[in-house]
Design a protein around this motif. Sequence first.
Motif, PDB file in Angstrom:
ATOM      1  N   ARG A   1     -99.309 -16.355 -14.915  1.00  0.00           N
ATOM      2  CA  ARG A   1     -98.295 -15.334 -13.906  1.00  0.00           C
ATOM      3  C   ARG A   1     -97.312 -15.769 -13.937  1.00  0.00           C
ATOM      4  O   ARG A   1     -97.179 -17.163 -13.180  1.00  0.00           O
ATOM      5  N   GLU A   2     -96.624 -14.824 -13.638  1.00  0.00           N
ATOM      6  CA  GLU A   2     -95.088 -15.471 -12.790  1.00  0.00           C
ATOM      7  C   GLU A   2     -95.022 -14.317 -11.845  1.00  0.00           C
ATOM      8  O   GLU A   2     -95.231 -13.075 -11.995  1.00  0.00           O
ATOM      9  N   ASN A   3     -94.819 -14.329 -10.217  1.00  0.00           N
ATOM     10  CA  ASN A   3     -94.982 -13.444  -9.371  1.00  0.00           C
ATOM     11  C   ASN A   3     -93.005 -12.805  -9.439  1.00  0.00           C
ATOM     12  O   ASN A   3     -92.246 -13.601  -9.974  1.00  0.00           O
ATOM     13  N   PRO A   4     -93.434 -11.423  -8.817  1.00  0.00           N
ATOM     14  CA  PRO A   4     -92.390 -10.810  -9.581  1.00  0.00           C
ATOM     15  C   PRO A   4     -91.464 -10.586  -8.242  1.00  0.00           C
ATOM     16  O   PRO A   4     -91.480 -11.134  -7.260  1.00  0.00           O
ATOM     17  N   ILE A   5     -90.499 -11.043  -8.772  1.00  0.00           N
ATOM     18  CA  ILE A   5     -89.460 -11.054  -7.673  1.00  0.00           C
ATOM     19  C   ILE A   5     -89.081  -9.778  -6.445  1.00  0.00           C
ATOM     20  O   ILE A   5     -89.042  -8.694  -6.952  1.00  0.00           O
TER      21      ILE A   5
ATOM     22  N   SER B   1     -89.103  -4.695 -11.378  1.00  0.00           N
ATOM     23  CA  SER B   1     -89.016  -6.073 -10.909  1.00  0.00           C
ATOM     24  C   SER B   1     -91.312  -6.216 -11.121  1.00  0.00           C
ATOM     25  O   SER B   1     -91.123  -7.164 -12.641  1.00  0.00           O
ATOM     26  N   ALA B   2     -92.059  -5.590 -11.577  1.00  0.00           N
ATOM     27  CA  ALA B   2     -92.300  -5.637 -12.021  1.00  0.00           C
ATOM     28  C   ALA B   2     -92.912  -6.071 -13.363  1.00  0.00           C
ATOM     29  O   ALA B   2     -93.783  -6.383 -14.101  1.00  0.00           O
TER      30      ALA B   2
ATOM     31  N   THR C   1     -90.379  -6.599 -15.656  1.00  0.00           N
ATOM     32  CA  THR C   1     -90.089  -8.446 -15.822  1.00  0.00           C
ATOM     33  C   THR C   1     -91.417  -9.024 -15.626  1.00  0.00           C
ATOM     34  O   THR C   1     -91.419 -10.141 -16.766  1.00  0.00           O
ATOM     35  N   ALA C   2     -91.861  -9.170 -14.442  1.00  0.00           N
ATOM     36  CA  ALA C   2     -92.691 -10.382 -14.648  1.00  0.00           C
ATOM     37  C   ALA C   2     -93.566 -10.219 -15.256  1.00  0.00           C
ATOM     38  O   ALA C   2     -94.747 -11.201 -15.646  1.00  0.00           O
TER      39      ALA C   2
ATOM     40  N   LYS D   1     -93.840 -11.316 -19.097  1.00  0.00           N
ATOM     41  CA  LYS D   1     -94.226 -13.046 -18.964  1.00  0.00           C
ATOM     42  C   LYS D   1     -95.933 -13.414 -18.859  1.00  0.00           C
ATOM     43  O   LYS D   1     -95.661 -14.768 -19.132  1.00  0.00           O
ATOM     44  N   TRP D   2     -96.284 -13.018 -18.681  1.00  0.00           N
ATOM     45  CA  TRP D   2     -97.890 -13.441 -18.319  1.00  0.00           C
ATOM     46  C   TRP D   2     -98.851 -13.805 -19.393  1.00  0.00           C
ATOM     47  O   TRP D   2     -98.324 -13.116 -20.883  1.00  0.00           O
TER      48      TRP D   2
ATOM     49  N   LEU E   1     -99.469  -4.255  -8.486  1.00  0.00           N
ATOM     50  CA  LEU E   1     -98.961  -5.552  -8.040  1.00  0.00           C
ATOM     51  C   LEU E   1     -98.968  -5.030  -6.434  1.00  0.00           C
ATOM     52  O   LEU E   1     -98.026  -4.439  -6.220  1.00  0.00           O
TER      53      LEU E   1
END
Length: 370
Positions: free
Chosen positions: A289-293, A336-337, A339-340, A343-344, A364
């Motif tokens: 996972r990548e954390n949302p900005i 933002s959610a 977009t992140a 990539k999961w 999130l």
Amino acid sequence: MKAQHLALAIGLTFTAFASESNASQASDDKTAFSSAYQSYLTAVKKEENIEQAAKLAYTTGLSFYGDKSDNTASLAINYAKAITAPSTISSKKNVTEMRYELYSQAYSILANNHGKNAIETIDALIGKAENTDSAYQADNDYDRVIDIAKTQNNPKFVADMQFEAASLLAKKFAHKKYHKAKTLLNQADDYYRNNLDDNTVERIKADFLMASFAQGKKKYNEAIERLNHVVSVFDNNLNFDHNAELTAHSKLVNLYEKTGQSEQATKHCLAIAKMVPWKKSQEQTPIYRENPIYPQNKARQMKDGIVVVEFDVDTAGFVKNPEVVSSQGGKEFERSALTALKKWRYAPKFENGQPVVASTQVQLDFKIAR
């Protein structure tokens, strides 16, 4: 070195006592200890109430044998190993201190009876190293352990002690002992690779730790090579699933995604899915996972947000068709959610031995630390 509860022989010879009252007291102490030690052996066998039984065996043994006996040292080590750590940090610290005192007592006895460089002191030295808060003390104790191991004419024993030392120093004192840990690990790994088969536990454990060091230094390709070796060992030599294999696959997904190699990650997502039985009621858990900005304007305003997203996990473990189900805080959090989440990576659902598309949800939470 794997912790084991030590067996202590009963049925020793006793010296004559000066008076009838002393003889009676000695008989009482012997009876109390024999009963307590038998209870301890039973507790170990049943795996029930070991800590309580070990404590009683230690206290009665101390009264019976005194504070200079090897038997008392063995009982202290047994008790130290049996003490379990509670959940609170303060209690854990107290437990660590108790263990350290017991191991120190055992070491003092054994070193006095056999010498500081005697093999009999190794368990106590390792226990001290594992339960001290001092990086210097841990390093010093393991240096002594390794020096003792070198006197035994057993190169593998030396390598095992080097690996145990590297593991502890890396886990507890990496900020102070990183280079020492890496040096010891390299020495152990060299021996293992040159003398042990690929499918040995030692090789697998060394690969994991070498991968961890490599990843910490952003040497991702080196970490990937090590973990792929772990996976290949299970693929080529073992016909059952193991938690170490699952962990290796999971770490490889993260490393491949981190280095932009999503297609390489896919086979490991599929491998995890085959290993972990799917339950209809469970939500899938992301492997990578990548954390949302955090939206800058919301951060400046100290605003929190919540976004619930529903999406499909395709047959390769990619996120597809994400849609916001509900949200709080504004569209910026939603963007933002989404977009992140794209990539999961997930382990896809399997049905009848084949991967299938499955829907899942995730929430999130965006929160500013106050």
